[in-house]
Write a protein that holds these residues in place. Sequence first.
Motif, PDB file in Angstrom:
ATOM      1  N   THR A   1       0.954  -1.268  -0.104  1.00  8.89           N
ATOM      2  CA  THR A   1      -0.379  -0.549  -0.458  1.00  8.89           C
ATOM      3  C   THR A   1       0.581   0.866  -0.046  1.00  8.89           C
ATOM      4  O   THR A   1       1.542   1.506   0.361  1.00  8.89           O
ATOM      5  CB  THR A   1      -1.290  -0.065   1.111  1.00  8.89           C
ATOM      6  N   THR A   2       0.484   2.359  -0.464  1.00 13.91           N
ATOM      7  CA  THR A   2       1.260   3.370  -0.883  1.00 13.91           C
ATOM      8  C   THR A   2       0.566   4.498  -0.672  1.00 13.91           C
ATOM      9  O   THR A   2      -0.323   4.622  -0.643  1.00 13.91           O
ATOM     10  CB  THR A   2       2.041   3.693  -2.702  1.00 13.91           C
ATOM     11  N   ASP A   3       1.467   5.801  -0.244  1.00  8.49           N
ATOM     12  CA  ASP A   3       0.758   7.240   0.630  1.00  8.49           C
ATOM     13  C   ASP A   3      -0.042   7.734  -1.128  1.00  8.49           C
ATOM     14  O   ASP A   3       0.897   7.152  -2.438  1.00  8.49           O
ATOM     15  CB  ASP A   3       1.523   8.115   1.168  1.00  8.49           C
ATOM     16  N   ALA A   4       0.200   8.625  -1.272  1.00 14.97           N
ATOM     17  CA  ALA A   4      -0.175   9.705  -2.424  1.00 14.97           C
ATOM     18  C   ALA A   4       0.769   9.764  -2.974  1.00 14.97           C
ATOM     19  O   ALA A   4       0.541   9.808  -4.591  1.00 14.97           O
ATOM     20  CB  ALA A   4      -1.385  11.066  -1.605  1.00 14.97           C
ATOM     21  N   ASP A   5       1.916   9.701  -2.542  1.00 14.59           N
ATOM     22  CA  ASP A   5       3.262  10.066  -3.297  1.00 14.59           C
ATOM     23  C   ASP A   5       3.734   9.245  -3.867  1.00 14.59           C
ATOM     24  O   ASP A   5       5.253   9.262  -4.335  1.00 14.59           O
ATOM     25  CB  ASP A   5       4.324  11.143  -2.254  1.00 14.59           C
ATOM     26  N   GLY A   6       2.843   7.997  -3.478  1.00 15.71           N
ATOM     27  CA  GLY A   6       3.826   6.763  -4.430  1.00 15.71           C
ATOM     28  C   GLY A   6       4.855   6.068  -3.652  1.00 15.71           C
ATOM     29  O   GLY A   6       5.521   4.974  -3.657  1.00 15.71           O
ATOM     30  N   VAL A   7       4.810   6.509  -1.807  1.00 13.13           N
ATOM     31  CA  VAL A   7       5.554   5.853  -1.627  1.00 13.13           C
ATOM     32  C   VAL A   7       5.330   4.734  -0.238  1.00 13.13           C
ATOM     33  O   VAL A   7       4.895   5.055   0.173  1.00 13.13           O
ATOM     34  CB  VAL A   7       6.927   6.940  -0.448  1.00 13.13           C
TER      35      VAL A   7
ATOM     36  N   ARG B   1      10.738  -0.997  -4.820  1.00 12.30           N
ATOM     37  CA  ARG B   1       9.523  -0.060  -4.123  1.00 12.30           C
ATOM     38  C   ARG B   1      10.456   1.409  -3.683  1.00 12.30           C
ATOM     39  O   ARG B   1      11.253   1.152  -4.129  1.00 12.30           O
ATOM     40  CB  ARG B   1       8.365  -0.704  -2.448  1.00 12.30           C
ATOM     41  N   ALA B   2       9.423   2.205  -3.912  1.00 14.13           N
ATOM     42  CA  ALA B   2       9.785   3.821  -3.375  1.00 14.13           C
ATOM     43  C   ALA B   2       9.329   3.218  -2.301  1.00 14.13           C
ATOM     44  O   ALA B   2       7.994   3.244  -0.804  1.00 14.13           O
ATOM     45  CB  ALA B   2       9.339   4.364  -3.866  1.00 14.13           C
ATOM     46  N   THR B   3      10.139   3.699  -0.680  1.00 17.87           N
ATOM     47  CA  THR B   3      10.381   3.610   0.185  1.00 17.87           C
ATOM     48  C   THR B   3      10.867   5.227   1.051  1.00 17.87           C
ATOM     49  O   THR B   3      11.363   5.513   0.216  1.00 17.87           O
ATOM     50  CB  THR B   3      10.304   2.934   1.156  1.00 17.87           C
TER      51      THR B   3
END
Length: 755
Positions: A216-222, A349-351
């Motif tokens: 699951t990602t936040d609105a900024d894709g992270v 994934r972007a973290t």
Amino acid sequence: MKRARQLLSRYGGRWALGLLLTLGAVLYPLDYWTSHTIERQDTIIADLRVRLEPFEPDKAIVIVDIDSKSLNEVGRFPWSRNIMARLVDQLTGHYGAGAVGFDVSFPEPDTSSGYAELERLAGRELKNVPALQRELAQLKPQLDYDGMFADALRGQPVVLGFNISSDQAKGVLPAPLFTTDFLNGREGRAYSAKGYEANIAQLQGAARGAGIFTATTDADGVVRSSPVLFQIGDGYYPSLSLATLAAFLDAKAVNPVMHGTVDTLSDSDKQASAFDTIQMFTRKAGRVVFPVGEAMISTVQFRGRGGPQGGAFPYVSAADVLAGRVAQEVLEGAIVLVGTTAPGLQDLRATPVNAEYPGVEIHANMIKSMLDGRFKTRHWSAQVVEAGLVGAVGVVLALALAVLTPAWSVLLAACAFLACGAFNYYMYTQQDMILNVFICLLLVASLFVLNLAWGYFFEFRKGRALVSRFGQYVAPELVAQMAEDPQAYNMDGESRELTVMFVDVRGFTTISEGLSPKELREYINLYLTAMSEDIRSRHQGTLDKYIGDAVMAFWGAPVSFPDHAGRAVATALLMQDSAARLNTDFLARGWPELKIGIGVNSGLMHVGDMGSAIRRAYTVMGDAVNLGARLEGITKVYGVGIAVGAATRLAAPEFAWRELDLVRVKGKNEPVAIFEPLGKPAALAPGVLDELAQWEAALALVRAQQWDAAQPAIEALAAAHPARGLYALYLQRIAHYRAHPPGSEWDGVTSFDTK
């Protein structure tokens, strides 16, 4: 009383405004008002906090990596199920792993062995061939790859992964951990999904369980958090991390825990927010409890930068496991997660700690937090703590800053700023409590600025300082314009589209040798004065610096001009005229001839007050600036006074241009077109436009390697304009290319290996 009245008279206004700011700030964490900007800054601080937290490597959780090495040795992924069966046998049988979780799903049967087609033939076209039937019966154990994989899974602590979906139901779900009936009418809100892409029944039935690996990602894709439980229909299903840990601990039951009991809870408390804990009843460790956040989602505690080189967990190649090359102690008794870091398999994934973080390591971090019983959570009391901190800091600063001297105000504000950050970091690292801190930092900064500016003629002082700082760089009329609105201008660093110019005297070493020191000083002073006046007064450029006999300037900052490129080009043409007038005067004095070369380029540049603590300057930096300097240096190669980059030429279409070449300057890989500006078309001498058309046609012939056609065309131009060094240069090149053909792949680019 008199002293109190004096204090109120002197500081009452500042105190009242400071306390008003404090009240507004206190209301923010209590949700009386919101700000996306503040939320974004808190997110940035939270990401920094994650990166700063120290970590210890954990050898109890091992990642078996389907990496590039594995793909090279075993073959492209997905692998056939007989290979997966061997991998499971190695992990559980040979190495004795404590549990294995697959960050991979198997939603379709494996037909790669060809057995299904043989079985179809035996049942139809070749059903009358008894020998085939017997052979198939004997071959089935060897060719039924799904059966082999299922046999390897059966009885082992192995968990499969599966995905959730919004539009399909594929495969077979495992048994849910619990259903809505368990909640006894309470709302157990969790991450909900309508569909799923699970594993085939044969494999799911043989495995210990299955867990959802959806990120699951936040609105900024992270990715910053991960659900621990998912709801599909009436059932609640574990994440891959929870399912793997349950297999490792041999859990008998897993369910959520609410605050208090049903009888003691009010109706408003019988919501998802009342669930704050997951408990597991296990055979190996008894009752295991760990906290969860709202909707059963927990913040991921990222450890390290991630990956084989920067993470907190050991990585071993799946190829090495299959080949038995891994040391026994690495995998024995460990929790093993099978995943991939190979770029083509799309599980990066972007973290907050890495833009390309292996998805499998997110599950490893979650398992580590579950084992430790510690999660970073935003407790229900977080808002109260934040409001209390903001109120205490605000009241102290509002009262104290008003009466302190500037030096003590700076010290107190800095200490308050650091104390807020330190308290926030302490609560995060030592108490596992997530608190927002930006509103507190913003309040500290606001109160400091308020008290620093109070009592001063802010606009006047700012305007006077602006005139003092920028007066040496820009034209006086621009300084006056800036002083009218000083808040709109500063010397802070920023990125802008600007145009830069570099000017240099040709053969200055020879000039300096032919003049006495006094004459040389006057020579340079007259030249620099004329060039500086052309830059500042006529077209409002910003004079950057003198570098010996060279001049650097730019347009578009600090005052922004939409036509900065056109202003720079017009200035370059004017400077050539000024140099010609100076040259006439210099020759009359018996001084050496003055010739200058000018390079102009436009693009994105960093502009601002740069330098050291000893000396600073308002200047520009960046690739576009470097190219401008290179263009000045190569004007002499083409026999022109001005060389301009393609970006400037596009931004100044009001001029007529002669294309000089496609060049690749030192330090850049991409070629750029360079041009010579000739002036406004209406002001050009008769025949210039015709000459340009002839040159463009000749240049096209050169780039097409049509030497026989290009040479007479350029010779005709050279005969008509013998002083034009450009034509002589291209005739030399044609002669060179005739002797050394550049080949069919020649791109027409001239490379310069020197500055």
